[in-house]
Design a protein around this motif. Structure first.
Motif, PDB file in Angstrom:
ATOM      1  N   ALA A   1       0.842  -1.201   0.000  1.00 53.19           N
ATOM      2  CA  ALA A   1       0.000   0.000   0.000  1.00 53.19           C
ATOM      3  C   ALA A   1       0.882   1.257   0.000  1.00 53.19           C
ATOM      4  CB  ALA A   1      -0.918  -0.017   1.220  1.00 53.19           C
ATOM      5  N   ILE A   2       2.005   1.196   0.704  1.00 52.18           N
ATOM      6  CA  ILE A   2       2.918   2.353   0.734  1.00 52.18           C
ATOM      7  C   ILE A   2       3.456   2.609  -0.680  1.00 52.18           C
ATOM      8  CG2 ILE A   2       5.156   3.166   1.607  1.00 52.18           C
ATOM      9  CD1 ILE A   2       4.498   1.634   4.226  1.00 52.18           C
ATOM     10  N   GLN A   3       3.787   1.522  -1.365  1.00 51.55           N
ATOM     11  CA  GLN A   3       4.289   1.666  -2.746  1.00 51.55           C
ATOM     12  C   GLN A   3       3.213   2.308  -3.631  1.00 51.55           C
ATOM     13  OE1 GLN A   3       5.956  -1.897  -4.347  1.00 51.55           O
ATOM     14  NE2 GLN A   3       6.768  -0.825  -6.124  1.00 51.55           N
ATOM     15  N   GLU A   4       1.957   1.919  -3.392  1.00 50.48           N
ATOM     16  CA  GLU A   4       0.875   2.504  -4.196  1.00 50.48           C
ATOM     17  C   GLU A   4       0.799   4.021  -3.958  1.00 50.48           C
ATOM     18  OE1 GLU A   4      -2.933   0.502  -4.103  1.00 50.48           O
ATOM     19  OE2 GLU A   4      -3.978   2.401  -4.513  1.00 50.48           O
ATOM     20  N   VAL A   5       0.824   4.427  -2.677  1.00 51.01           N
ATOM     21  CA  VAL A   5       0.678   5.863  -2.383  1.00 51.01           C
ATOM     22  C   VAL A   5       1.879   6.655  -2.916  1.00 51.01           C
ATOM     23  CG1 VAL A   5       0.501   7.587  -0.534  1.00 51.01           C
ATOM     24  CG2 VAL A   5      -0.720   5.414  -0.324  1.00 51.01           C
ATOM     25  N   LEU A   6       3.085   6.128  -2.682  1.00 51.19           N
ATOM     26  CA  LEU A   6       4.276   6.918  -3.035  1.00 51.19           C
ATOM     27  C   LEU A   6       4.639   6.811  -4.515  1.00 51.19           C
ATOM     28  CD1 LEU A   6       6.685   6.290  -0.007  1.00 51.19           C
ATOM     29  CD2 LEU A   6       5.153   8.218  -0.413  1.00 51.19           C
ATOM     30  N   VAL A   7       4.317   5.663  -5.124  1.00 46.82           N
ATOM     31  CA  VAL A   7       4.818   5.453  -6.485  1.00 46.82           C
ATOM     32  C   VAL A   7       3.668   5.352  -7.498  1.00 46.82           C
ATOM     33  CG1 VAL A   7       6.399   4.107  -7.934  1.00 46.82           C
ATOM     34  CG2 VAL A   7       6.745   4.153  -5.457  1.00 46.82           C
TER      35      VAL A   7
ATOM     36  N   VAL B   1       6.631   9.662   6.656  1.00 46.66           N
ATOM     37  CA  VAL B   1       6.385  10.415   5.428  1.00 46.66           C
ATOM     38  C   VAL B   1       4.868  10.546   5.312  1.00 46.66           C
ATOM     39  CG1 VAL B   1       6.542  10.232   2.914  1.00 46.66           C
ATOM     40  CG2 VAL B   1       8.465   9.499   4.318  1.00 46.66           C
ATOM     41  N   GLY B   2       4.393  11.719   4.928  1.00 43.20           N
ATOM     42  CA  GLY B   2       2.942  11.928   4.891  1.00 43.20           C
ATOM     43  C   GLY B   2       2.444  12.334   3.518  1.00 43.20           C
ATOM     44  N   ARG B   3       1.222  11.957   3.218  1.00 39.02           N
ATOM     45  CA  ARG B   3       0.552  12.358   1.983  1.00 39.02           C
ATOM     46  C   ARG B   3      -0.921  12.582   2.283  1.00 39.02           C
ATOM     47  NH1 ARG B   3       5.107  12.550   0.701  1.00 39.02           N
ATOM     48  NH2 ARG B   3       6.142  11.622  -1.087  1.00 39.02           N
ATOM     49  N   ARG B   4      -1.600  13.320   1.367  1.00 35.95           N
ATOM     50  CA  ARG B   4      -3.065  13.425   1.513  1.00 35.95           C
ATOM     51  C   ARG B   4      -3.689  13.193   0.155  1.00 35.95           C
ATOM     52  NH1 ARG B   4      -5.118  18.158  -0.390  1.00 35.95           N
ATOM     53  NH2 ARG B   4      -3.438  19.429  -1.216  1.00 35.95           N
ATOM     54  N   PRO B   5      -4.789  12.401   0.119  1.00 35.52           N
ATOM     55  CA  PRO B   5      -5.435  12.178  -1.168  1.00 35.52           C
ATOM     56  C   PRO B   5      -6.049  13.479  -1.661  1.00 35.52           C
ATOM     57  CG  PRO B   5      -6.614  11.047   0.599  1.00 35.52           C
ATOM     58  CD  PRO B   5      -5.428  11.695   1.226  1.00 35.52           C
TER      59      PRO B   5
ATOM     60  N   MET C   1      -0.166   8.588   6.931  1.00 35.33           N
ATOM     61  CA  MET C   1       1.211   8.523   7.426  1.00 35.33           C
ATOM     62  C   MET C   1       1.799   7.153   7.140  1.00 35.33           C
ATOM     63  SD  MET C   1       2.467  11.193   8.804  1.00 35.33           S
ATOM     64  CE  MET C   1       1.976  12.781   9.428  1.00 35.33           C
ATOM     65  N   MET C   2       3.016   7.142   6.601  1.00 37.09           N
ATOM     66  CA  MET C   2       3.742   5.905   6.351  1.00 37.09           C
ATOM     67  C   MET C   2       5.083   6.049   7.051  1.00 37.09           C
ATOM     68  SD  MET C   2       2.631   6.249   2.448  1.00 37.09           S
ATOM     69  CE  MET C   2       2.672   8.009   2.731  1.00 37.09           C
ATOM     70  N   SER C   3       5.355   5.171   7.981  1.00 42.65           N
ATOM     71  CA  SER C   3       6.514   5.392   8.832  1.00 42.65           C
ATOM     72  C   SER C   3       7.604   4.347   8.609  1.00 42.65           C
ATOM     73  CB  SER C   3       6.074   5.357  10.299  1.00 42.65           C
ATOM     74  OG  SER C   3       7.194   5.244  11.142  1.00 42.65           O
ATOM     75  N   PRO C   4       8.760   4.771   8.051  1.00 46.19           N
ATOM     76  CA  PRO C   4       9.880   3.826   7.945  1.00 46.19           C
ATOM     77  C   PRO C   4      10.219   3.211   9.303  1.00 46.19           C
ATOM     78  CG  PRO C   4      10.369   5.818   6.709  1.00 46.19           C
ATOM     79  CD  PRO C   4       9.086   6.076   7.452  1.00 46.19           C
ATOM     80  N   TRP C   5      10.131   3.999  10.359  1.00 48.33           N
ATOM     81  CA  TRP C   5      10.438   3.485  11.703  1.00 48.33           C
ATOM     82  C   TRP C   5       9.606   2.231  11.990  1.00 48.33           C
ATOM     83  CZ3 TRP C   5      13.404   5.334  15.991  1.00 48.33           C
ATOM     84  CH2 TRP C   5      13.143   4.672  17.195  1.00 48.33           C
ATOM     85  N   VAL C   6       8.292   2.337  11.742  1.00 49.50           N
ATOM     86  CA  VAL C   6       7.364   1.241  12.049  1.00 49.50           C
ATOM     87  C   VAL C   6       7.628   0.053  11.129  1.00 49.50           C
ATOM     88  CG1 VAL C   6       4.927   0.574  12.000  1.00 49.50           C
ATOM     89  CG2 VAL C   6       5.590   2.788  12.947  1.00 49.50           C
ATOM     90  N   VAL C   7       7.723   0.315   9.829  1.00 54.84           N
ATOM     91  CA  VAL C   7       7.844  -0.787   8.857  1.00 54.84           C
ATOM     92  C   VAL C   7       9.196  -1.481   9.010  1.00 54.84           C
ATOM     93  CG1 VAL C   7       7.814  -1.353   6.391  1.00 54.84           C
ATOM     94  CG2 VAL C   7       6.247   0.380   7.299  1.00 54.84           C
TER      95      VAL C   7
END
Ligand code: HEM
Length: 476
Positions: A65-71, A340-344, A362-368
């Motif tokens: 899902a992170i790849q979908e949002v960022l890429v 890293v944050g994004r908004r639709p 919010m997508m957190s490298p720390w968490v993942v």
């Protein structure tokens, strides 16, 4: 529902999550936001809606899902999560310092600027800075007090700032301009302190001592940067520093150069984004090495063998395998940009869940990076994860390299069209700096020091990172 809503949106589920956040968790959020995110992922899974007092957060920790949002679906998401949804106001704590540079701009302006600036970060261009990375690192550590204490975070900030001041502005160490940049650069002051707070925009406008420090720092930086721009324009900007390249850059369609304000915003963005991140990553790497003497001894052996007493060069990088793995592993455990944050831009569906427009995703490298489903023994500092197995190491060797690992199980530099533009620069700089520092120095922990990660925009070691430095003698 609006006319632009797809049928898939109607079929989508609301994102699950707790009805209320317990007070104890809110306290963790205020003091240790990455730990709060990790706790919420552990309790509620990789998709969780967090009903925070000011505005809900949609925490997404699934790598696909992170790849979908960022890429893949990046064009449906905006970057300016701190924009006020109610007023549409675009000024945020970060834009107060950086204006509309790469990090803070969005949409067409960002696309145009990224296209213009990307060539300045091609591998061959960055390669030209390798000598500066090594020479400045060597010079910086030369006079450390043998057997004395240093604050390694402060040391790394000064080092990376001098590197970026040289590569962005070509100003010499110790010059008036370099000193102003060093002393005036706001790091954790004023608006930057409030960047992720719900009322950040308002707090940033009050005449508090911290805000006043920030405003003064920004004014001093502006006067130096505009002076450097004017001087370069007068002299004809033909240098290899990034400021000259920004002045020479022309839009591919219109042939237009950037105006001075845009050059200032981009140069300050590179200065700001380009030093504190790498400094903290290096400081964390050294902290982890001090806690793992076998890993430090292996690094010492590698630099002795590869460099054989001479200054590191670009050509040494492929052979500095352990040093590189140490840095990759430090970025896994302590990713400086921890979220890293994004908004639709409009209502979206992500992995079957509905995201309202303006949702703060919010997508957190720390968490993942610490997800036990993605990483074996995730809390353990084990640089060997990043090395091909040789048959003699432990079972973690090579585990970060598996083909079946989702790409976004590891994303310290983000991803997609807004991936860190300084990614190659940072890795080259850090490996050369780490090798150069360890070539001459050994480190010992200081008793009684408890280092905690403190996260605002960047994760820093708090209260700093004091350690003892011991000059290496032959064979030590
Ligand atoms: C270890 C060091 C570094 C880390 C961990 C890091 C991390 C990141 C991350 C995660 C992003 C993406 C943010 C997002 O998607 O919202 C980013 C963007 C950016 N970084 Fe870095 N960075 C580092 C070093 C650098 C350096 C050395 C430079 C410049 C010399 C730099 C310049 C930038 C810029 C300009 C952006 C904005 C790019 C855009 O939106 O087009 N960074 N960085």
């Amino acid at each position: 529902m609006t006319g632009t809503t797809s049928p898939r949106v109607d079929a989508a589920q609301p994102m699950p999550g707790p009805k209320r956040i317990p007070l104890s968790a809110l306290r963790t959020l205020a003091n240790q936001p990455p730990l709060f995110f990790a706790e919420m992922r552990d309790r509620h899974g990789p998709f969780v809606r967090l009903p925070l007092p000011q505005r809900p957060i949609y925490l997404v920790s699934d790598p696909h899902a992170i790849q979908e949002v960022l890429v893949t679906a990046n064009r449906f998401y905006g970057n300016d999560i701190l924009r006020s949804a109610a007023t549409g106001r675009r000024e945020t704590p970060l834009t107060m310092l950086l204006g509309q540079g790469l990090l803070t701009s969005d949409g067409d302006l960002h696309r145009r600027q990224r296209r213009l600036i990307q060539p300045l970060f091609h591998r061959q261009r960055i390669a030209g800075y390798a000598e500066d990375f090594a020479a400045l690192s060597e010079r910086h550590v030369r006079d450390w007090p043998d057997g004395g204490e240093v604050d390694m975070l402060r040391e790394m900030v000064t080092l990376t700032l001098s590197i970026v001041a040289r590569t962005v502005f070509d100003v010499a160490l110790g010059s008036r301009e370099a000193e102003t940049i060093r002393t005036a650069m706001p790091r954790n002051d004023g608006p930057l302190r409030y960047a992720l707070m719900p009322m950040g925009g308002l707090l940033a406008r009050l005449p508090s001592p911290s805000n006043i420090r920030f405003w003064r720092g920004r004014a001093a930086l502006d006067s130096v940067v505009f002076e450097l721009i004017a001087r370069r324009r007068d002299e004809g900007a033909d240098g290899a520093d990034l400021l000259s390249l920004l002045l020479q850059a022309r839009d591919a369609d219109t042939g237009e150069p950037m105006d001075d304000r845009q050059v200032r915003d981009e140069a300050l963005t590179l200065l700001m984004a380009g030093h504190d991140t790498t400094a903290n990553a290096l400081a964390w790497a050294l902290h982890l090495l001090v806690g793992e003497p076998a890993a430090l001894a292996r690094l010492h052996r590698e630099v002795d063998e590869v460099l054989d007493g001479r200054r590191a060069t670009l050509e040494d990088l492929p052979r500095l395998k352990w040093t590189t793995a140490v840095f990759q592993e430090a970025l896994r455990i302590f990713p400086p940009v921890w979220t890293v944050g994004r908004r639709p831009l409009q209502e979206r569906v992500l992995s079957g869940y509905r995201l309202p427009p303006d949702a703060m995703v919010m997508m957190s490298p720390w968490v993942v990076h610490r997800d036990p489903g993605l990483w074996a023994d995730p809390e353990r500092f084990a640089p060997q994860r990043w090395l091909e197995p040789t048959g003699e190491d432990d079972q973690l060797t090579g585990t970060a390299l598996g083909q079946d690992r989702p790409k976004f199980a590891y994303f310290p530099f983000g991803g997609g069209p807004r991936q860190c533009i300084g990614n190659v620069f940072a890795q080259m700089e850090a490996v050369i700096a780490l090798a150069t520092i360890c070539q001459s120095w050994h480190f010992a922990p200081l008793g009684g020091q408890r280092v905690q990660p403190q996260a605002r925009i960047i994760v820093r070691p708090r209260p700093g990172l004091r350690m003892r430095v011991l000059r290496r003698r032959a064979g030590s």
